[in-house]
Design an enzyme around this catalytic site. Structure first.
Site, short mmCIF file in Angstrom:
data_model
loop_
_atom_site.label_atom_id
_atom_site.label_comp_id
_atom_site.label_asym_id
_atom_site.label_seq_id
_atom_site.Cartn_x
_atom_site.Cartn_y
_atom_site.Cartn_z
N TYR A 78 0.84 -1.20 0.00
CA TYR A 78 0.00 0.00 0.00
C TYR A 78 0.87 1.25 0.00
O TYR A 78 2.06 1.20 0.34
CB TYR A 78 -0.93 -0.01 1.22
N GLY A 124 -9.35 2.27 -7.76
CA GLY A 124 -8.91 0.94 -7.35
C GLY A 124 -8.45 0.15 -8.56
O GLY A 124 -8.71 0.55 -9.71
#
Length: 317
Positions: A36, A228
């Site tokens: 991330y 996303g």
């Protein structure tokens, strides 16, 4: 692993909170995997979203009182725990009467949905939005917020055995149309656009071919916002989409939005208040959730990582 740790003492501008519930989101798993964009210093507590109750306040805390329910403003603070000492500025209070699961899942997906519907195109009642990953937490929030604003949604989901039940569930939330990925390439799309205008805005949470297909149906000068990449494939754009339709490609990350507005308490407060108002009016509900005790976190993580998961895993403390 689950372990007991001592809490730091409460400073003058800190609050002691008791965590009530915290979901497991894909970004949380990516953070654990080290992939991330925000990675906390180790050792760290997992979880970026959740709702807590204020138990004690520091001597100089002005905006919070004991008993207030709060959500965290930023990622990386760790919500998969029973208690925490946080700075007053790290949390924002919620109005009373917000259901537990709605509060626990408020800080990421509904905020993402609201910002994307508000910040990229000037959408009016009767306009259309197309999105993939329509059954995701963001997708469900987009459907409901758009419906409350009178905006049509064209919702794309992967084919699955229970497609009809899923379609019915999304339409009950306010979805205008629910279609399978393969339908995007079929002539029936022309029939669909006889009942609603081509979308000004496309919301892409998947990437790959799915994103390319969304672009094909966008209005000229429309925007596709990518938030996303579940397919883990790049977004490929036909040259014709740029030349002949002048489409705009944008990205959105709610964590960055929150950080960009960290000194603008009013905009964050206004966003939370708008979402809470929709919840109180029954126009925005939490996604389907499975409540799991914190001690059973392994079971919840396993369930969260399964494909076609129909329920968000929420750790209850």
């Amino acid at each position: 692993m689950l372990e007991e740790v001592d809490l730091p003492s409460i400073g003058a501008k800190d609050v002691l909170v008791k965590m009530l519930a915290a979901p497991i989101n894909p970004a949380d798993i990516n953070m654990i995997q080290g992939t991330y964009a925000v990675l906390p210093d180790l050792p760290a507590v997992g979880g970026n979203e959740g709702v807590a109750e204020v138990v004690e306040v520091g001597s100089q805390v002005k905006s919070l009182k004991t008993g207030d329910r709060v959500i965290l403003k930023d990622a990386g603070l760790g919500t998969w725990r029973t208690a925490a000492v946080l700075a007053e500025d790290d949390v924002i209070s919620l109005p009373s009467g917000i259901p537990l699961l709605s509060a626990a899942t408020l800080g990421v997906n509904p905020c993402t949905a609201l910002r994307m519907l508000s910040d990229f195109e000037d959408l009016k009642p009767g306009d259309s939005v197309i999105q993939n990953a329509a059954n995701s937490g963001v997708g469900q929030a987009v459907i409901q917020i758009a419906a409350a604003r009178g905006i049509n949604t064209i919702n794309v989901v992967r084919d699955r055995p229970e497609f009809t039940q899923l379609s019915d569930r999304l339409k009950a939330m306010g979805a205008s149309h629910v279609i399978k990925e393969e339908t995007l390439r079929r002539p029936e799309m022309k029939e669909l656009f006889k009942t609603c205008p081509r979308p000004k805005l496309a919301l892409n949470g998947v990437g790959g071919k799915s994103a390319t297909e969304l672009l094909r149906h966008l209005q000229a000068k429309g925007s596709m916002v990518t938030y996303g990449g579940m397919a883990r494939q790049p977004v490929t754009v036909p040259v014709s989409a740029f030349i002949f339709k002048d489409v705009k490609l944008r990205g959105f990350w709610v964590t960055q939005w929150k950080r960009d507005h960290s000194h603008d308490e009013g905009s964050f407060r206004a966003m939370v208040d708008e979402l809470c108002s929709l919840i109180q009016q029954g126009k925005l509900t939490a996604p389907a959730c499975s409540e799991v005790g914190l001690q059973d976190y392994r079971k919840a993580l396993d369930a969260a990582m399964r494909p076609f998961s129909s329920a968000k895993q929420v750790l209850v403390m």
